[in-house]
Motif scaffolding. Structure first.
Motif, PDB file in Angstrom:
ATOM      1  N   UNK A   1      39.189  41.458   6.065  1.00  0.00           N
ATOM      2  CA  UNK A   1      38.186  40.600   6.691  1.00  0.00           C
ATOM      3  C   UNK A   1      38.819  39.773   7.802  1.00  0.00           C
ATOM      4  N   UNK A   2      40.008  39.235   7.551  1.00  0.00           N
ATOM      5  CA  UNK A   2      40.720  38.448   8.561  1.00  0.00           C
ATOM      6  C   UNK A   2      40.976  39.298   9.800  1.00  0.00           C
ATOM      7  N   UNK A   3      41.483  40.510   9.604  1.00  0.00           N
ATOM      8  CA  UNK A   3      41.840  41.350  10.748  1.00  0.00           C
ATOM      9  C   UNK A   3      40.618  41.830  11.507  1.00  0.00           C
ATOM     10  N   UNK A   4      39.514  42.103  10.794  1.00  0.00           N
ATOM     11  CA  UNK A   4      38.282  42.501  11.469  1.00  0.00           C
ATOM     12  C   UNK A   4      37.767  41.378  12.361  1.00  0.00           C
ATOM     13  N   UNK A   5      37.763  40.156  11.826  1.00  0.00           N
ATOM     14  CA  UNK A   5      37.301  39.011  12.609  1.00  0.00           C
ATOM     15  C   UNK A   5      38.239  38.737  13.775  1.00  0.00           C
ATOM     16  N   UNK A   6      39.528  38.861  13.527  1.00  0.00           N
ATOM     17  CA  UNK A   6      40.515  38.623  14.584  1.00  0.00           C
ATOM     18  C   UNK A   6      40.368  39.653  15.700  1.00  0.00           C
ATOM     19  N   UNK A   7      40.119  40.895  15.327  1.00  0.00           N
ATOM     20  CA  UNK A   7      39.938  41.934  16.339  1.00  0.00           C
ATOM     21  C   UNK A   7      38.660  41.697  17.143  1.00  0.00           C
ATOM     22  N   UNK A   8      37.572  41.343  16.452  1.00  0.00           N
ATOM     23  CA  UNK A   8      36.306  41.086  17.136  1.00  0.00           C
ATOM     24  C   UNK A   8      36.450  39.953  18.150  1.00  0.00           C
ATOM     25  N   UNK A   9      37.298  38.976  17.795  1.00  0.00           N
ATOM     26  CA  UNK A   9      37.505  37.813  18.666  1.00  0.00           C
ATOM     27  C   UNK A   9      38.579  38.055  19.707  1.00  0.00           C
ATOM     28  N   UNK A  10      39.102  39.289  19.779  1.00  0.00           N
ATOM     29  CA  UNK A  10      40.164  39.633  20.746  1.00  0.00           C
ATOM     30  C   UNK A  10      41.349  38.680  20.639  1.00  0.00           C
ATOM     31  N   UNK A  11      41.689  38.325  19.402  1.00  0.00           N
ATOM     32  CA  UNK A  11      42.865  37.496  19.110  1.00  0.00           C
ATOM     33  C   UNK A  11      42.757  36.103  19.733  1.00  0.00           C
ATOM     34  N   UNK A  12      41.545  35.595  19.853  1.00  0.00           N
ATOM     35  CA  UNK A  12      41.342  34.256  20.416  1.00  0.00           C
ATOM     36  C   UNK A  12      42.109  33.227  19.596  1.00  0.00           C
ATOM     37  N   UNK A  13      42.985  32.423  20.209  1.00  0.00           N
ATOM     38  CA  UNK A  13      43.848  31.498  19.452  1.00  0.00           C
ATOM     39  C   UNK A  13      43.075  30.493  18.607  1.00  0.00           C
ATOM     40  N   UNK A  14      41.982  29.968  19.135  1.00  0.00           N
ATOM     41  CA  UNK A  14      41.204  28.983  18.377  1.00  0.00           C
ATOM     42  C   UNK A  14      40.622  29.608  17.119  1.00  0.00           C
ATOM     43  N   UNK A  15      40.057  30.796  17.259  1.00  0.00           N
ATOM     44  CA  UNK A  15      39.446  31.461  16.108  1.00  0.00           C
ATOM     45  C   UNK A  15      40.499  31.884  15.099  1.00  0.00           C
ATOM     46  N   UNK A  16      41.609  32.428  15.575  1.00  0.00           N
ATOM     47  CA  UNK A  16      42.683  32.835  14.655  1.00  0.00           C
ATOM     48  C   UNK A  16      43.197  31.631  13.885  1.00  0.00           C
ATOM     49  N   UNK A  17      43.383  30.511  14.571  1.00  0.00           N
ATOM     50  CA  UNK A  17      43.837  29.293  13.898  1.00  0.00           C
ATOM     51  C   UNK A  17      42.846  28.824  12.854  1.00  0.00           C
ATOM     52  N   UNK A  18      41.554  28.874  13.188  1.00  0.00           N
ATOM     53  CA  UNK A  18      40.521  28.456  12.237  1.00  0.00           C
ATOM     54  C   UNK A  18      40.492  29.379  11.026  1.00  0.00           C
ATOM     55  N   UNK A  19      40.647  30.681  11.255  1.00  0.00           N
ATOM     56  CA  UNK A  19      40.653  31.645  10.147  1.00  0.00           C
ATOM     57  C   UNK A  19      41.844  31.389   9.215  1.00  0.00           C
ATOM     58  N   UNK A  20      42.974  31.041   9.783  1.00  0.00           N
ATOM     59  CA  UNK A  20      44.147  30.748   8.952  1.00  0.00           C
ATOM     60  C   UNK A  20      43.905  29.516   8.088  1.00  0.00           C
ATOM     61  N   UNK A  21      43.248  28.514   8.665  1.00  0.00           N
ATOM     62  CA  UNK A  21      42.896  27.323   7.881  1.00  0.00           C
ATOM     63  C   UNK A  21      41.951  27.715   6.741  1.00  0.00           C
ATOM     64  N   UNK A  22      40.979  28.568   7.041  1.00  0.00           N
ATOM     65  CA  UNK A  22      40.048  29.025   6.012  1.00  0.00           C
ATOM     66  C   UNK A  22      40.779  29.747   4.891  1.00  0.00           C
ATOM     67  N   UNK A  23      41.710  30.616   5.238  1.00  0.00           N
ATOM     68  CA  UNK A  23      42.453  31.353   4.213  1.00  0.00           C
ATOM     69  C   UNK A  23      43.283  30.438   3.335  1.00  0.00           C
ATOM     70  N   UNK A  24      43.744  29.351   3.910  1.00  0.00           N
ATOM     71  CA  UNK A  24      44.548  28.394   3.142  1.00  0.00           C
ATOM     72  C   UNK A  24      43.698  27.531   2.225  1.00  0.00           C
ATOM     73  N   UNK A  25      42.374  27.574   2.409  1.00  0.00           N
ATOM     74  CA  UNK A  25      41.470  26.744   1.607  1.00  0.00           C
ATOM     75  C   UNK A  25      40.340  27.615   1.054  1.00  0.00           C
TER      76      UNK A  25
END
Length: 332
Positions: A208-232
């Motif tokens: 799920x993380x990689x699908x979202x990251x790919x859809x967002x073209x590795x956008x730094x803000x989105x990747x950072x937010x996803x990492x925060x989500x995974x940590x919580x």
């Protein structure tokens, strides 16, 4: 998926993803006679992983022997990669009809990969001139006798125009990842390498993380937010809190998700939590109430509701499918 021998069809069903309307790339694995089609499983797994990590279905894998008839229409081969999967112990013996099919296959296919003893198919088809290959030590002496030229002594892989080669199926894995890179770019190829353990970077292996990251073209803000989500996952944060931790307003974060990933932060967060719940269902014996708490859904009822909506299945049914046999009833 095309299977050359009907008796093998049931065993190979898992290799064939369901196709939608999008274009797909055909991967044709050809095995020596009498070799079970299960020998192609590792190769198929690489492309199945690609299918799992993107929304469309880019690859369809089929397995054949050279006894199968060969399609003559060049259009059939325009989006087809042929993988000739030999072993490390003995030559791949051909009769006259198979040799003719081999030559036709190598000439028409978009890309070809020769693995292990399959390198001798070049000399069998009188196509070894001008092609340099990767040669396993077991075959070096015989390869010299047949004028097969090694690209680089001791190299595990080689590329020579449309003909690629590898000394073994394990050595061929980077070539398979490179095919995906050519078709779909560096990000997906790197993500698959990471997911399959072919990369040293194991920071995130969540689909799920990689699908979202790919859809967002590795956008730094989105990747950072996803990492925060995974940590919580266990104690979900509010989207406002994630935005604050990301240094933007809630509105800015939601707008960026919509623009880049095609979804909003809340469904993205829920997808990560549902995926974690699925993993816990399939790979642990935690009870459903415990899994609901561990993934931030709070109650079994709430987990089941979202599970039904996302996967069109109940958590109980998924667990029964994962723990098949006598334990299935105990896990329900």
């Amino acid at each position: 998926m095309t299977i050359s021998e009907p008796a093998q069809t049931a065993a190979m069903q898992s290799f064939a993803p369901t196709l939608g309307q999008s274009q797909h790339q055909e991967i044709t694995v050809i095995l020596p006679e009498a070799v079970p089609y299960s020998a192609a499983h590792m190769v198929a797994e690489v492309f199945q992983t690609a299918n799992d990590l993107i929304a469309s279905t880019p690859y369809r894998v089929s397995v054949h022997s050279l006894s199968s008839p060969i399609e003559n229409d060049p259009r059939y081969w325009q989006r087809r990669t042929v993988i000739l999967l030999g072993d490390l112990h003995q030559r791949w013996k051909l009769n006259t009809a198979q040799r003719s099919r081999l030559v036709q296959t190598l000439r028409l296919s978009q890309r070809s990969i020769l693995i292990g003893s399959a390198i001798f198919l070049l000399s069998d088809g009188a196509m070894n001139g001008g092609h340099k290959v990767a040669i396993h030590p077991n075959f070096r002496a015989a390869a010299m006798e047949e004028n097969l030229e090694e690209q680089t002594e001791g190299a595990a892989t080689a590329k020579s125009g449309r003909i690629h080669s590898a000394i073994s199926a394990f050595a061929a894995l980077p070539l398979l990842i490179e095919i995906i890179q050519q078709d779909h770019g560096h990000f997906l190829a790197d993500a698959i390498g990471e997911y399959l353990g072919l990369s040293q970077n194991r920071e995130n292996s969540s689909r799920a993380f990689m699908q979202l990251r790919q859809s967002a073209c590795d956008d730094p803000l989105i990747v950072g937010a996803l990492k925060v989500m995974q940590e919580h996952i266990e104690d979900p944060l509010k989207i406002k809190e994630i935005a604050q931790m990301s240094g933007v307003s809630t509105r800015q974060l939601e707008r960026r998700f919509q623009e880049k990933a095609g979804t909003s932060p809340l469904p993205a967060y829920r997808a990560l939590r549902l995926e974690r719940a699925q993993q816990l269902l399939q790979h642990t014996s935690l009870s459903l109430p415990e899994i609901a708490v561990a993934t931030g859904f709070g109650s079994r009822c709430n987990l089941t509701r979202w599970f039904n909506k996302e996967y069109k299945s109940t958590p109980q049914h998924m667990r029964q499918m994962s723990f098949a046999g006598d334990s299935a009833q105990a896990c329900a």
